[in-house]
Design an enzyme around this catalytic site. Structure first.
Site, PDB file in Angstrom:
ATOM      1  N   ASP A  14       0.858  -1.186   0.000  1.00  0.00           N
ATOM      2  CA  ASP A  14       0.000   0.000   0.000  1.00  0.00           C
ATOM      3  C   ASP A  14       0.897   1.241   0.000  1.00  0.00           C
ATOM      4  OD1 ASP A  14      -1.737   2.213   1.024  1.00  0.00           O
ATOM      5  OD2 ASP A  14      -3.185   0.589   1.240  1.00  0.00           O
TER       6      ASP A  14
ATOM      7  N   GLY B 163     -15.720   2.965   4.403  1.00  0.00           N
ATOM      8  CA  GLY B 163     -14.359   3.452   4.196  1.00  0.00           C
ATOM      9  C   GLY B 163     -13.755   3.091   2.852  1.00  0.00           C
TER      10      GLY B 163
ATOM     11  N   HIS C 226     -10.777  -5.280  -2.621  1.00  0.00           N
ATOM     12  CA  HIS C 226      -9.416  -5.534  -2.166  1.00  0.00           C
ATOM     13  C   HIS C 226      -9.410  -5.825  -0.671  1.00  0.00           C
ATOM     14  CE1 HIS C 226     -10.130  -1.171  -1.868  1.00  0.00           C
ATOM     15  NE2 HIS C 226      -9.254  -1.142  -0.870  1.00  0.00           N
TER      16      HIS C 226
END
Length: 115
Positions: free
Chosen positions: A29, A92, A99
């Protein structure tokens, strides 16, 4: 389609890959919420868990098993890790390509993971 994760799958946007199969891709990420933070995605575009169908069951299983493999590859399987799948804006979700976040590397408290 203007999906950032689809562009990563196609190689149009670079990523720091952790794991890849014919159907699944995992990468670090770019805005980590923990010392270890990777994303696991199906290569097939599915906007969110709400759009997943029965025909996606095997693929979603592959995503979860890939998340386990990523935790092993990144050295957090033994100490523990968290898997998160955000669904919809109130959940969110920011990128509308399903994912799973793989987080670890420290004792995890209340994390606010968007994505």
């Amino acid at each position: 389609m203007d999906c950032i994760f689809c562009k990563i799958v196609k190689g149009e946007i670079p990523s720091r890959k952790v794991y890849e199969t014919d159907n699944v891709l995992a990468f670090h990420d770019i805005q980590p919420a923990a010392p270890t933070h990777a994303l696991v995605i199906p290569k097939k575009h599915i906007a969110s868990m709400n759009e997943a169908g029965e025909e996606d069951a095997e693929l979603l299983g592959e995503v979860l098993l890939a998340a386990k493999r990523v935790a092993e590859e990144l050295g957090i399987a033994e100490s523990g890790y968290r898997l998160i799948n955000n669904v919809g804006s109130d959940g969110g979700q920011v990128v509308y390509h399903i994912h799973v976040h793989v987080l670890g590397g420290e004792k995890l408290g209340g994390l606010n993971v968007r994505g």
